[in-house]
Design a protein around this motif. Sequence first.
Motif, PDB file in Angstrom:
ATOM      1  N   ILE A   9       0.846  -1.199   0.000  1.00  0.00           N
ATOM      2  CA  ILE A   9       0.000   0.000   0.000  1.00  0.00           C
ATOM      3  C   ILE A   9       0.879   1.247   0.000  1.00  0.00           C
ATOM      4  N   ASP A  10       0.269   2.381  -0.338  1.00  0.00           N
ATOM      5  CA  ASP A  10       0.987   3.654  -0.356  1.00  0.00           C
ATOM      6  C   ASP A  10       0.838   4.442   0.942  1.00  0.00           C
ATOM      7  N   SER A  61      -4.765   3.013   5.332  1.00  0.00           N
ATOM      8  CA  SER A  61      -5.101   1.593   5.308  1.00  0.00           C
ATOM      9  C   SER A  61      -5.519   1.109   6.698  1.00  0.00           C
ATOM     10  N   THR A  84      -0.828  -5.185   5.923  1.00  0.00           N
ATOM     11  CA  THR A  84      -0.855  -4.058   4.970  1.00  0.00           C
ATOM     12  C   THR A  84       0.287  -3.126   5.279  1.00  0.00           C
TER      13      THR A  84
END
Length: 91
Positions: free
Chosen positions: A54-55, A60, A91
Amino acid sequence: MSGTDLAGKMRAFFGASEDKKESSGRSHRRHDGSGKARRSRKVMQSVSVITLGIDDLARSKRFYTEGFGWKPVFEDATIVFYQLNGLVFGT
């Protein structure tokens, strides 16, 4: 794309054959020392860890904790892990 087309493409990609026999053509039997042949058990495959790249970790974490009510079992500055039913999700 149908399920059989996808399955065939995956088998071709990973080099698996269509039939269920071993490459030697022999059955799945082995001897246990008693002179009797017994069938070997196949190992059940399962997925136990899934990790998503994920960025935005904070976004998240907010999504999974507030949206699904999941509680992190481990977290640091780069990853957050959640324990699900027999599965660890990161994540």
